[in-house]
Design an enzyme around this catalytic site. Structure first.
Site, short mmCIF file in Angstrom:
data_model
loop_
_atom_site.label_atom_id
_atom_site.label_comp_id
_atom_site.label_asym_id
_atom_site.label_seq_id
_atom_site.Cartn_x
_atom_site.Cartn_y
_atom_site.Cartn_z
N HIS A 112 -6.57 10.09 -6.57
CA HIS A 112 -5.89 9.27 -5.58
C HIS A 112 -4.90 10.13 -4.80
O HIS A 112 -4.28 11.05 -5.35
CB HIS A 112 -5.17 8.11 -6.26
CG HIS A 112 -4.80 7.00 -5.33
ND1 HIS A 112 -3.64 7.02 -4.59
CD2 HIS A 112 -5.44 5.85 -5.01
CE1 HIS A 112 -3.57 5.93 -3.86
NE2 HIS A 112 -4.65 5.19 -4.09
N HIS A 113 -4.74 9.80 -3.52
CA HIS A 113 -3.85 10.60 -2.68
C HIS A 113 -2.39 10.47 -3.08
O HIS A 113 -1.56 11.30 -2.71
CB HIS A 113 -4.03 10.19 -1.21
CG HIS A 113 -3.56 11.21 -0.24
ND1 HIS A 113 -2.26 11.28 0.20
CD2 HIS A 113 -4.20 12.23 0.36
CE1 HIS A 113 -2.12 12.28 1.05
NE2 HIS A 113 -3.28 12.89 1.16
N SER A 114 -2.05 9.45 -3.85
CA SER A 114 -0.67 9.31 -4.31
C SER A 114 -0.29 10.40 -5.30
O SER A 114 0.89 10.67 -5.52
CB SER A 114 -0.46 7.93 -4.95
OG SER A 114 -1.33 7.76 -6.06
N ILE A 115 -1.28 11.04 -5.91
CA ILE A 115 -0.99 12.14 -6.84
C ILE A 115 -0.68 13.42 -6.08
O ILE A 115 0.19 14.21 -6.47
CB ILE A 115 -2.17 12.34 -7.81
CG1 ILE A 115 -2.36 11.07 -8.66
CG2 ILE A 115 -1.96 13.55 -8.70
CD1 ILE A 115 -3.51 11.16 -9.63
#
Length: 259
Positions: A112-115
């Site tokens: 996920h791009h939040s990581i």
């Protein structure tokens, strides 16, 4: 990521546990809603079973043998259609253990791009890797390419004082300062009271979504063509892709708006 040899999964899993999970909390955390009025998600650490994040798919052997590159592309494309399980940390490693024209095996990292974004994750993976010859040493990186284009040359020294070349050089900085001032004034005015005109890319005035039908359009490009343009223009592949996307959006806008 193309590799020169198949991955040793037990060693890889041990490295995940000692490097990523121990040193970086995001890889052992999940997002949960905090229960407040705003309903914003927050990170909560959880127990991670590495085997749940290591995936070795079973692909059609006939399709792999006939066109391994297409098999890799089709598999990666299929991942974009599958939702990620939010009950566990949002990252996965997929191992395609067959040879292509450029690699002995392929590893696909899905997260996920939040990581993290692309560059930060690549830097993180390199920092978490070790040399096979010396496990205590980081892997050697190839030297960065030398840039020889005009934009990479050092600025020349200013010409002699009060010569015509000097006046032209000085005038260029005056023009630059003037345009910078105008841009700052326009930016401040836009923030305070100016508004951009409505376009096909903006929402309808009432704040709702437009009723027009929308389509998702994609276009495949040959990597060799992108590399050729990169080499001729002496820029990066990212520059080429951004330029192509910008030109496509501009052509679409002017064709639809008839301006």
């Amino acid at each position: 990521m193309g590799l020169s040899m198949p991955v040793n999964l037990p060693v890889f899993c041990a490295g995940i546990e000692t490097e990523l999970l121990t040193r970086f909390p995001r890889f052992r955390s999940i997002q949960v809603m905090d229960g407040s009025k705003d309903g914003k998600p927050r990170w909560v650490q959880t127990v991670v079973n590495v085997d749940d994040h290591i995936i070795v798919p079973r692909l059609d052997l006939a399709a792999v043998d006939s066109d391994p590159e297409k098999a890799v592309e089709d598999y990666v494309a299929s991942l974009s259609l599958l939702p990620m399980d939010r009950r566990r940390p949002l990252w996965e490693f997929h191992f395609l253990d067959f040879r292509t024209s450029e690699a002995a095996s392929t590893t696909v990292l899905r997260l996920h791009h939040s990581i993290g974004d692309g560059m930060s994750i690549m830097t993180l993976l390199m920092a978490s890797s070790r040399s096979t010859a010396d496990p205590a040493r980081l892997p050697a990186m190839p030297p960065p390419p030398k840039r020889t284009g005009a934009i990479y040359q050092r600025c020349p020294q200013p010409p002699r004082l009060w010569s015509s070349d000097y006046l032209a050089w000085l005038w260029s900085y005056v023009v630059l300062a003037w345009h910078t001032l105008v841009d700052i004034v326009l930016l401040a005015a836009t923030v305070l009271f100016l508004r951009d005109p409505g376009t096909m890319f903006t929402l309808v005035p009432d704040g709702g979504q437009s009723r027009r039908r929308k389509r998702l359009v994609h276009q495949s490009l040959r990597l060799d063509d992108v590399k050729l343009i990169k080499t001729v223009l002496n820029c990066t592949m990212n520059d080429v892709l951004v330029g192509v996307t910008s030109a496509a959006l501009s052509r679409y806008y002017f064709r639809k708006s008839c301006k």
